[in-house]
Design an enzyme around this catalytic site. Sequence first.
Site, mmCIF file in Angstrom:
data_model
loop_
_atom_site.group_PDB
_atom_site.id
_atom_site.type_symbol
_atom_site.label_atom_id
_atom_site.label_comp_id
_atom_site.label_asym_id
_atom_site.label_seq_id
_atom_site.Cartn_x
_atom_site.Cartn_y
_atom_site.Cartn_z
ATOM 1 N N CYS A 1 -62.819 16.998 -4.048
ATOM 2 C CA CYS A 1 -63.033 17.542 -2.706
ATOM 3 C C CYS A 1 -62.077 18.702 -2.497
ATOM 4 O O CYS A 1 -60.971 18.702 -3.032
ATOM 5 C CB CYS A 1 -62.846 16.479 -1.630
ATOM 6 S SG CYS A 1 -61.124 16.065 -1.306
ATOM 7 N N CYS B 1 0.857 -1.185 0.000
ATOM 8 C CA CYS B 1 0.000 0.000 0.000
ATOM 9 C C CYS B 1 0.894 1.237 0.000
ATOM 10 O O CYS B 1 1.548 1.541 0.995
ATOM 11 C CB CYS B 1 -0.905 -0.012 1.225
ATOM 12 S SG CYS B 1 -1.973 1.434 1.349
#
EC number: 2.3.2.-
Length: 600
Positions: free
Chosen positions: A548, A109
């Site tokens: 409504c 790494c």
Amino acid sequence: MSTVVQQVPAELQAALTLINNDPRMRTNNAWALSADKRWSLKFTAELSVPCSSFMPDNSVWHLVLWQEETLIRIEVYPDKSEGISATFQHQNYNFSDASTREWTSGNPCLENTPTVFGRNLWGLEPEALLDRISWRLSRLLLWIDAAAQEKLATTGDAVELPAFPDQSPFTVIGFSEQIDDLPFWASKTGEWGFASSTGLPGAHGTLFLREFLDNKGKLIRTTKWSPFMRKGARTTNAVWSVLPTLPVLAPWQAPRTWQELSHCFAQCGLSLPDLFSDIGRSVRALRKQRAPGLLLLGFPLENKIGDEPARIHWLALRLAGLSNTMTKRPGFRPTERNRRTWDREQPLSQEPIRWVRTQNWAADQLRTRGEAANDIRSKKVLIIGAGSLGSMIAENLMRIGVVSQGILDADLLQTGNLSRHALTMTSVGHNKAAALVEHLNRILPDASARSFSCAFPPESEVAKNSLRQYDVIIDCTGDDGVLKSLAAFDWKSEKIFISLAMTWRAEGLFAFAASETSFPVTDASSRFNASASPEIDMDEARIEGIGCWHPVFPARADDVQLWAAVGTKFICRVVSAPGRIYEYFKQMPDGTVEKEPHEY
């Protein structure tokens, strides 16, 4: 198979020159291009410090580049024949496979830690290709020197587990181990038993551990999970064993074969063949016990190098090689004694181990990406009103660690609510509180939400007493009647009261808080009324549906999400520093928010 290419890109040719100009690197090789379009260059790197038993003075490496979407990946791998064979910290598992590639799998790494976030500007790695190659090679030289001196991991560094070979890409076994659990498991070092697990509903290839039993089948430990997770059936399909330390081969290699794992056991003063023999005998003796398919290896693990162990960690691998009551071999009698002998063979074999990925789902491990302060995470929170604002605040709180929640609402979820609600179509027609609690308990493994499917105040004395157990009472109804009921209700003790309400068109947010034995409704209402909030304009109201005239509150989902975020932060601040607080937040035309504090 790689072939030497006559026409090499200029930047790669420059990299070859760069290597030979460095006093610690050299190469007589040419760039090669593989069938899968990977450029590689073989070179030698030299230590500037004394060599070690695992790192020679000179080691051979391969600089490998390839295109990955819009980026060019740069990695360095050990050579199969002249490279390092050991696996160190901060290195992938170093294995020489049977492929035609000339390098192993053990690339070190070399990235700077911030680059894992995908933002190069946070790290030190340059952007130009040749500069990146130079930077990586210089990091390699630092890495091999540190490896030779055993300085890749030093006191104070975060502990990193070794890379496990051939680990399943996404099969995951979740467990929950807290700091307080370590003494219990430390007392079990060298012992073994059985464990049960359950599949995570709806998830792919994900299990979680439920119960631990001793080797006689007696329950010794139960893991607490969310109500949603506890619905699934338990299957006793694993064996656990506790080791005194992480099973690793020097310098930092996870065991690849059963024989290597046996060596790790022996280093701890334990015997893997004996363990297999004991497991096989117990499984055959317990008629209701199915053959376990997993082996769990627990060991104490510290957070940082040099620290004392903080908690137990579990590794998992596929368990193989145990005899059952029907196992026979030509030339041998099918006796228990012979089967115990056969059970001892698997741990001594060169057969590869099939590692399974594990994760600690303890609360503090789940929220390493961000959590609230302990002041509020330790509180029990009641939210009255599971509408758009209440549902999103409840979800925010759950994700940042406020796991003990009560949700109260008497309404049913309508399809029209979904345009700005945390719930989905599967909850339509259900009570809002019950449906929201079901959703919350699915978010994270430590969730612990319950519902009250009633209006406030509840009529039941049992429900009233349950509400009194909460520390923080949050009103998200926007209803003046509820504020009066909050004031009239006998809470029996001091609570942190918070009332959050959006203004017309969600242009603003009222935020009131008090830490008292009853809700100060007069003060809160006067503060709300005195704020310069927009007037309600019924001409802007929307109808619930054709046929409504039932007006609905006009506000978009992004407005509600904004105020849910602001409201969540207000809640966290108030719980950390209780007292009477009133603030009015106003959304500006450009989407920014201004706060109008009101002094007491």
